[in-house]
Design an enzyme around this catalytic site. Structure first.
Site, mmCIF file in Angstrom:
data_model
loop_
_atom_site.group_PDB
_atom_site.id
_atom_site.type_symbol
_atom_site.label_atom_id
_atom_site.label_comp_id
_atom_site.label_asym_id
_atom_site.label_seq_id
_atom_site.Cartn_x
_atom_site.Cartn_y
_atom_site.Cartn_z
ATOM 1 N N SER A 8 0.859 -1.182 0.000
ATOM 2 C CA SER A 8 0.000 0.000 0.000
ATOM 3 C C SER A 8 0.893 1.228 0.000
ATOM 4 O O SER A 8 1.508 1.572 1.014
ATOM 5 C CB SER A 8 -0.897 0.001 1.242
ATOM 6 O OG SER A 8 -1.671 1.179 1.287
ATOM 7 N N HIS A 33 -0.376 -0.930 -4.831
ATOM 8 C CA HIS A 33 -1.730 -0.500 -4.467
ATOM 9 C C HIS A 33 -1.723 0.983 -4.135
ATOM 10 O O HIS A 33 -0.960 1.442 -3.280
ATOM 11 C CB HIS A 33 -2.204 -1.312 -3.258
ATOM 12 C CG HIS A 33 -3.581 -0.952 -2.785
ATOM 13 N ND1 HIS A 33 -4.721 -1.414 -3.408
ATOM 14 C CD2 HIS A 33 -3.997 -0.173 -1.756
ATOM 15 C CE1 HIS A 33 -5.788 -0.942 -2.769
ATOM 16 N NE2 HIS A 33 -5.379 -0.182 -1.774
ATOM 17 N N MET A 37 -8.281 9.349 -2.606
ATOM 18 C CA MET A 37 -9.398 9.813 -1.772
ATOM 19 C C MET A 37 -9.696 11.276 -2.086
ATOM 20 O O MET A 37 -8.799 12.051 -2.421
ATOM 21 C CB MET A 37 -9.046 9.681 -0.286
ATOM 22 C CG MET A 37 -8.479 8.345 0.109
ATOM 23 S SD MET A 37 -8.041 8.322 1.867
ATOM 24 C CE MET A 37 -6.739 7.090 1.850
ATOM 25 N N MET A 68 -11.590 5.883 -3.733
ATOM 26 C CA MET A 68 -12.489 6.234 -2.633
ATOM 27 C C MET A 68 -12.990 7.648 -2.884
ATOM 28 O O MET A 68 -12.696 8.590 -2.141
ATOM 29 C CB MET A 68 -11.762 6.113 -1.293
ATOM 30 C CG MET A 68 -11.440 4.685 -0.913
ATOM 31 S SD MET A 68 -10.435 4.567 0.580
ATOM 32 C CE MET A 68 -8.800 4.471 -0.147
ATOM 33 N N ASP A 173 -7.963 -5.661 2.573
ATOM 34 C CA ASP A 173 -7.239 -4.407 2.837
ATOM 35 C C ASP A 173 -7.649 -3.862 4.198
ATOM 36 O O ASP A 173 -8.824 -3.589 4.438
ATOM 37 C CB ASP A 173 -7.581 -3.395 1.737
ATOM 38 C CG ASP A 173 -6.828 -2.083 1.885
ATOM 39 O OD1 ASP A 173 -5.976 -1.967 2.790
ATOM 40 O OD2 ASP A 173 -7.103 -1.167 1.082
#
Length: 215
Positions: A8, A33, A37, A68, A173
């Site tokens: 991540s 990954h 956001m 997101m 996740d």
């Protein structure tokens, strides 16, 4: 079953992002990954476009983007052009998730949905035939360093059973520790997003950590 290990990149050292990407690539990371956001769908801001460009430039490994954001259908072309190979959307973030997933397929990218802890399988089951990946959030999205939510385990087990009918890969996740990887891989989970619980911030070589996790 081979474990898919996905660093991540929100947890990487941003003083040396290029070097982090190169080191993780050489260490055996499978997918990079990237959390995106907007401060609206989740109460935080994630990685920027320049970060994605830097990561794409320094690895030939697959990159996924976890959107997101509200109205992801307006941005899938942008992230496709930036070099994302897998694009995850939250079904509740836009008006027509099936159409958005078809849009991703038309761009020759792999399609994914991300399922929040409070989102039930019943509300997304019609989409399972349209996706290549299902990303199960085991924390509420938006922040690193949260506690794993055990009640999500029942959802993971159901999705493992459904996987036989639909053929997607299951990724998890959120607070994914080495112990969780060992447990969940036995259930049939395919891939793991690695943050501070298992990869970053350790006084150890990435290669040694990833090799141990794969075993």
């Amino acid at each position: 079953m081979k474990k898919i290990l996905c660093p991540s990149m929100m947890c990487a050292n941003y003083d040396y992002l290029k070097e982090e990407v190169i080191n993780l690539d050489r260490a055996g990371a499978d997918i990079f990954h990237i959390d995106v956001m907007d401060g609206i769908f989740v109460p935080n801001f994630g990685m920027g476009l320049q970060d994605i460009q830097c990561i794409r430039k320094n690895t030939k490994k697959p990159i996924d983007v976890h959107l997101m954001i509200i109205n992801p259908e307006n941005y899938v072309e942008l992230f496709s052009e930036l070099g994302a190979d897998i694009i995850y959307i939250h079904p509740e973030a836009g008006g027509h998730p099936a159409r958005t997933l078809e849009k991703i397929r038309a761009l020759n990218k792999f399609r994914g949905i991300a399922i929040n802890p409070g989102t039930s399988i019943e509300t997304v089951i019609e989409l399972l035939a349209l996706v290549d990946y299902v990303l199960v959030m085991t924390v509420n999205p938006g922040f690193a360093g949260q506690r794993y939510l055990d009640f999500v385990n029942q959802k993971i087990k159901k999705l493992v059973l459904l996987k036989k009918d639909y053929g997607y890969k299951i990724m998890v996740d959120g607070a994914i520790s080495p112990e969780r990887i060992n447990e969940l891989s036995k259930w049939g989970v395919d891939g793991f997003i690695l943050g501070t619980s298992s990869l970053f911030g350790k006084n150890e070589d990435y290669k040694d950590i990833l090799e141990r996790l794969k075993k």
